[in-house]
Structures are given as structure tokens and as C-alpha cells.
Design a protein around this motif. Structure first.
Motif, short mmCIF file in Angstrom:
data_model
loop_
_atom_site.label_atom_id
_atom_site.label_comp_id
_atom_site.label_asym_id
_atom_site.label_seq_id
_atom_site.Cartn_x
_atom_site.Cartn_y
_atom_site.Cartn_z
N SER A 99 0.83 -1.21 0.00
CA SER A 99 0.00 0.00 0.00
C SER A 99 0.87 1.26 0.00
CB SER A 99 -0.94 0.00 1.21
OG SER A 99 -0.22 0.25 2.42
N PHE A 103 0.67 4.39 -2.51
CA PHE A 103 0.70 5.80 -2.07
C PHE A 103 1.70 6.57 -2.92
CE2 PHE A 103 -0.29 8.71 1.53
CZ PHE A 103 0.59 9.74 1.22
N TYR A 258 -5.72 0.99 -2.78
CA TYR A 258 -5.00 1.36 -1.55
C TYR A 258 -5.84 1.04 -0.31
CZ TYR A 258 -2.67 4.52 1.78
OH TYR A 258 -2.04 5.06 2.88
N MET A 259 -7.11 1.38 -0.35
CA MET A 259 -7.99 1.12 0.78
C MET A 259 -8.11 -0.38 1.05
SD MET A 259 -11.98 2.26 1.44
CE MET A 259 -12.61 1.29 0.08
N ILE A 262 -4.86 -1.61 2.79
CA ILE A 262 -4.76 -1.12 4.18
C ILE A 262 -5.77 -1.84 5.06
CG2 ILE A 262 -5.21 0.86 5.67
CD1 ILE A 262 -2.60 1.26 4.46
N LEU A 441 -4.57 11.81 0.37
CA LEU A 441 -4.41 10.37 0.59
C LEU A 441 -4.10 10.07 2.06
CD1 LEU A 441 -4.60 7.74 -0.88
CD2 LEU A 441 -2.21 7.95 -1.57
N ALA A 442 -3.36 10.96 2.71
CA ALA A 442 -3.08 10.77 4.14
C ALA A 442 -4.36 10.87 4.97
CB ALA A 442 -2.06 11.81 4.61
N THR A 445 -6.27 7.78 4.46
CA THR A 445 -5.68 6.69 5.23
C THR A 445 -6.17 6.70 6.67
OG1 THR A 445 -3.67 6.83 3.89
CG2 THR A 445 -3.50 5.65 5.98
N SER A 446 -6.17 7.88 7.29
CA SER A 446 -6.64 7.97 8.68
C SER A 446 -8.12 7.60 8.79
CB SER A 446 -6.40 9.39 9.23
OG SER A 446 -7.19 10.35 8.55
#
Length: 489
Positions: A99, A103, A258-259, A262, A441-442, A445-446
Motif C-alpha cells: 500500500s 501511495f 490502496y484502501m 490497508i 491520501l493521508a 488513510t486515517s
């Protein structure tokens, strides 16, 4: 019923009766639980044989048998096939690491767009395209291909071979990175599936991610071709650039890939942590079953969706170069909102009755698209702020790690708003624009990690953890617990 009773209980005669031990629905008549290739009934007979001779040896064998159940990831032979419940932590580390590569390629793709390098390679060669031109003749041949493209003829006819090499390498490195992700993802995925380190539950998700990864390469060329085909450019009345619809589709697929990585990797790590500390896990389960956690869980999913769609609206802004106009904040020019004639420009309609006026302006008019992105950005900030306040009010109702993550989310959304405003005011400088995309994207991610931390455990996992928690309560220092705790390390 505890694991010790599972192994030593005299009621087991070739079948596993209890539905509260590992899996609901295993009852008389269903094939037996397998431990290290042996039927539990055989293990039972061996243990009963030595019961009268050596009690210490019985407990030792019981510990090994119960540990084997978890080490084999709670394998059950249902319908003649073994089912693995837990995946190895190495699978999670691989997913999380990959991942990180996704990113990176999202940021690199943004830089490729910002430097207008994306149309420099006019052919799609998935395999041979990994090798760049080496000789002067090869470079000149590649440059001649580019000269036939609409971008060179209409925008870049002034560049020479050295200028072309720069934009070529930007796009080539972007495509090479994508190929590297494919190799890093697909080959280990096969290994983990064959070696039984990944559970069927994880393998299904990994297979879906593999398909999405392959599709992403196709979407990438589909996007690039929209900027190379003059007919499509004429239909859009556009300069040589990729379609904002296809660019956003490409970006959206990357975000979803990406999701998935993660989310899957994090949940594998979480389940392994629960095995190591079942007592703490049961406390977390109790929190997640509560009403306040249920409400926050729904809010977390909504915020996750909101951050995704806000990022996608940013893709539309990038595709239309809409950030190059109205470079002021909070007003757009001299007004808070541009006039209706500019927002709903009739020239964007393509039907005679103007029935497509609204949606085409919302998606194709740079002024309207920028306004929509501003509204979504501010709304995302308020949504995260509201979620943060909800969690602060119910901090004891959710896991401690979730509280920490929502604080991080609040900080990231504040930074992201600041980056967005700065990008607009300074007319989209490349460093700020790239940082703004990385910030999106950060923040995403959170949002993923916060929502994942509030997810309830799967029922089979809950059953196994419940058994271990019962054992911890009845025999805190038992060898069974010491052995099983080693499995998650």
C-alpha cells in the motif's frame, strides 16, 4: 467450553459437538476437527490411554494440541476441506508495505500530470515498454512518434529532444512503478495462497485486489488515449489533455486499491493481536457491541465516503486545470459565489433542448467544478470535526487506538484545508499541489484506519477469542495460554 475440555472431555467420540468452541454448526455427523493432520478423536484416544499413567504428560499433550489448533489457524475439516481462520502476520506486513508503493505512485501520477508529461509516450507496451530508448536512433524514433501526437502539434512544437527526454522519463518511471507494484503484489499473493499463510477470507480479498490492480493498468492507457485521439478532443472541445472523467476513474481505482490493502492488512494484524491478549480483546468486543460505538461506526463510514468523494472532486479539478482560475479564498474573485450565468454556462450543453445543462456544468465547467470542490473540502472539514467531537464525548465507548486516530484525522484535515487554500492562492505551484494530493491520501488513510478499528470481529474469530478468554480467567498461568500467545508474535 474451554480448549482443555475440548481435548480431554470424554464426550468427544469422533465428532466435535460443541458449537461454542470454534465454529457454529459443527455437530454430530460433520467431519471431525483436524490437528496437525490427525483426527481429534485419535488424539483423544491417545490422551485417554495415558491418563491413568501420567497426568503431567496429559497436560503437556493437551497444551500442544490446543496450540496446534490456533497455529493451524483454527483449521476445521468441514466437507473434507480444511479451513484456515487466521492469516499470518507476514501477509499483513506485505499488504501494508505494498500500500505504501500505491501511495507513492499516486503522488508520482500527480507530478506527471503537473509537469504535463502524461502524453509523452504514445504507445502502450505492457512488457517491452519497461525498457526505455538507449541509442540516439531509438530516442529520435520515439520523438518522431510523439511529434505525430496532438499535444506536440498544438502545444509543444517548440520543444527539442532534450526537453522530450525529461517528460518521457517522467511518464516512463510512472509506468515502471506500476509494473513493479504488479510484481510485488502478484508473486507474494501466489506464495501466501499456496503456503496456506493466508486464510480463505483474506485470499478472496487479495484475489479481488489483484483483479483491480490489473484493471488499473488498462484504465491508465484508456485515460492516456483520450488525450491522444483527436476525435475525442474535438468532441470535448478540449486542448490536448486527458479526459477528466477517465483521470478521476484512474485516481479512484488507485484509492480503492490502496484502501483494500490497508483495510485487509490492518484487520489481520488486529486479529493476531487479539489472539495474543484475549482478555483485552473481550474488553474491546464489549465496547464495539455498545450503542455509542455503533453510532460512531456509522459516522466513520460516512466520513470515509466523504473524504473519498472529496478527493475525487479534486481529480476533476486537476483534469480541467480548474485550479488555475479564481485564485483567491474564501471569495471567488470579488464575490463569494460566481454569477449563475458563469456557473451554468449554456455553451457546455450538447443537446438541443439543453437537458444536459446542469450535469455537464457540474462536471465540465471549470468554475463550477472548483466551487463544488471548495464546498466538499469545507464540508469534509466540518464532518471530521463533528466526528471528533462525537468521539470526545464518548471516549470511553470506543477503543483507545480509535481515539488516537480520530485526533490524527482532525490534524490531517486541518493541514489539508491549509494546503488546498495555499495551492489556490499561489496558482498551483508543483510542490504545493503535490503536497495537497498527498494530504488527501493521508487523510483518506486515517479515515480507513479509524473505520477499521471500529469494525466488529468476525463471528468465528470472536468464538476463538472467547474460548481463550475463558481459559485466561480460569487458569491465568496455564501452559495452553503461554503456547497460544507465542503464535501471534
Amino acid at each position: 467450553m474451554s480448549l482443555l475440555r475440548l481435548v480431554l472431555g470424554s464426550g468427544l467420540r469422533g465428532t466435535v459437538k460443541s458449537s461454542n468452541v470454534l465454529f457454529k454448526g459443527i455437530s454430530r455427523g460433520v467431519p471431525s476437527l483436524m490437528v496437525n493432520g490427525k483426527n481429534v478423536s485419535n488424539v483423544m484416544r491417545e490422551l485417554r490411554f495415558v491418563r491413568s499413567l501420567n497426568t503431567t504428560r496429559i497436560l503437556k499433550n493437551a497444551s500442544v494440541a490446543s496450540s496446534s489448533i490456533l497455529e493451524q489457524s483454527a483449521k476445521s475439516s468441514i466437507g473434507g476441506k480444511k479451513k484456515i481462520l487466521f492469516s499470518s502476520k507476514s501477509v499483513a506486513y506485505w499488504l501494508m508495505g505494498t500500500s505504501g508503493l500505491v501511495f507513492g505512485i499516486v503522488i508520482l501520477g500527480g507530478l506527471t500530470r503537473l509537469t504535463e508529461s502524461g502524453l509523452s509516450i504514445v504507445e502502450w507496451k505492457p512488457v517491452t515498454g519497461a525498457i526505455p530508448p538507449w541509442t540516439q536512433e531509438e530516442w529520435e524514433a520515439e520523438f518522431e512518434k510523439y511529434k505525430s501526437s496532438p499535444e506536440f502539434q498544438q502545444l509543444n512544437s517548440h520543444i527539442d529532444l532534450d526537453d522530450f527526454k525529461f517528460i518521457f522519463f517522467m511518464e516512463w518511471f510512472h509506468r515502471l512503478w506500476g509494473r513493479a507494484i504488479g510484481a510485488v503484489f502478484i508473486l507474494p499473493a501466489i506464495y501466501f495462497a499456496v503456503s496456506k499463510k493466508a486464510s480463505p477470507h483474506a485470499n478472496k480479498r487479495i484475489f479481488g485486489l489483484t483483479c483491480l490492480l490489473g484493471l488499473q493498468g488498462v484504465i491508465g492507457w484508456w485515460m492516456v488515449y483520450s488525450g491522444l485521439d483527436q476525435q475525442q478532443l474535438d468532441a470535448r472541445k478540449s486542448k490536448p489533455t486527458v479526459s477528466q472523467y477517465r483521470l478521476t476513474t484512474h485516481l479512484g481505482a488507485a484509492f480503492l486499491l490502496y484502501m483494500g490493502m490497508i483495510w485487509t492488512g490492518f484487520n489481520i494484524l488486529r486479529e493476531n493481536k487479539w489472539v495474543r491478549n484475549p482478555k483485552e480483546a473481550m474488553s474491546i468486543f464489549k465496547q464495539l457491541d455498545g450503542s455509542p460505538a455503533g453510532k460512531i461506526r456509522k459516522a466513520a463510514i460516512l466520513v470515509l465516503a466523504f473524504t473519498f468523494f472529496t478527493a475525487m472532486s479534486g481529480g476533476m479539478v486537476a483534469g480541467l486545470d480548474a485550479g488555475l482560475i479564481y485564485n483567491s479564498f474564501p471569495k471567488m474573485g470579488e464575490h463569494w459565489v460566481p454569477n449563475s450565468r458563469e456557473l451554468m454556462d449554456p455553451s457546455y450543453a450538447r443537446t438541443e433542448d439543453k437537458s444536459d445543462l446542469w450535469w455537464r456544468n457540474l462536471l465540465e465547467n471549470p468554475t463550477t467544478v472548483q466551487l463544488v470542490h471548495r464546498i466538499l473540502g469545507c464540508s469534509a472539514f466540518l464532518a471530521v470535526f463533528g466526528l471528533h467531537m462525537m468521539c470526545s464525548k464518548n471516549k470511553t465507548a470506543i477503543p483507545k487506538n480509535a481515539n488516537t486516530m480520530v485526533h490524527a484525522m482532525m490534524g490531517l484535515v486541518t493541514l489539508q484545508v491549509a494546503l488546498g487554500i495555499s495551492t489556490i492562492i499561489y496558482i498551483v505551484p508543483i510542490p504545493l499541489a503535490a503536497a495537497h494530493q498527498a494530504g488527501a491520501l493521508a487523510l483518506f488513510t486515517s479515515s480507513i484506519l479509524f473505520a477499521a478499528q471500529l469494525r466488529k470481529p468476525r463471528l468465528p474469530v470472536r468464538n476463538v477469542i472467547s474460548v481463550l478468554a475463558d481459559k485466561a480467567a480460569s487458569q491465568p498461568g496455564s501452559k495452553i495460554l503461554r503456547e497460544t500467545s507465542k503464535l501471534a508474535k
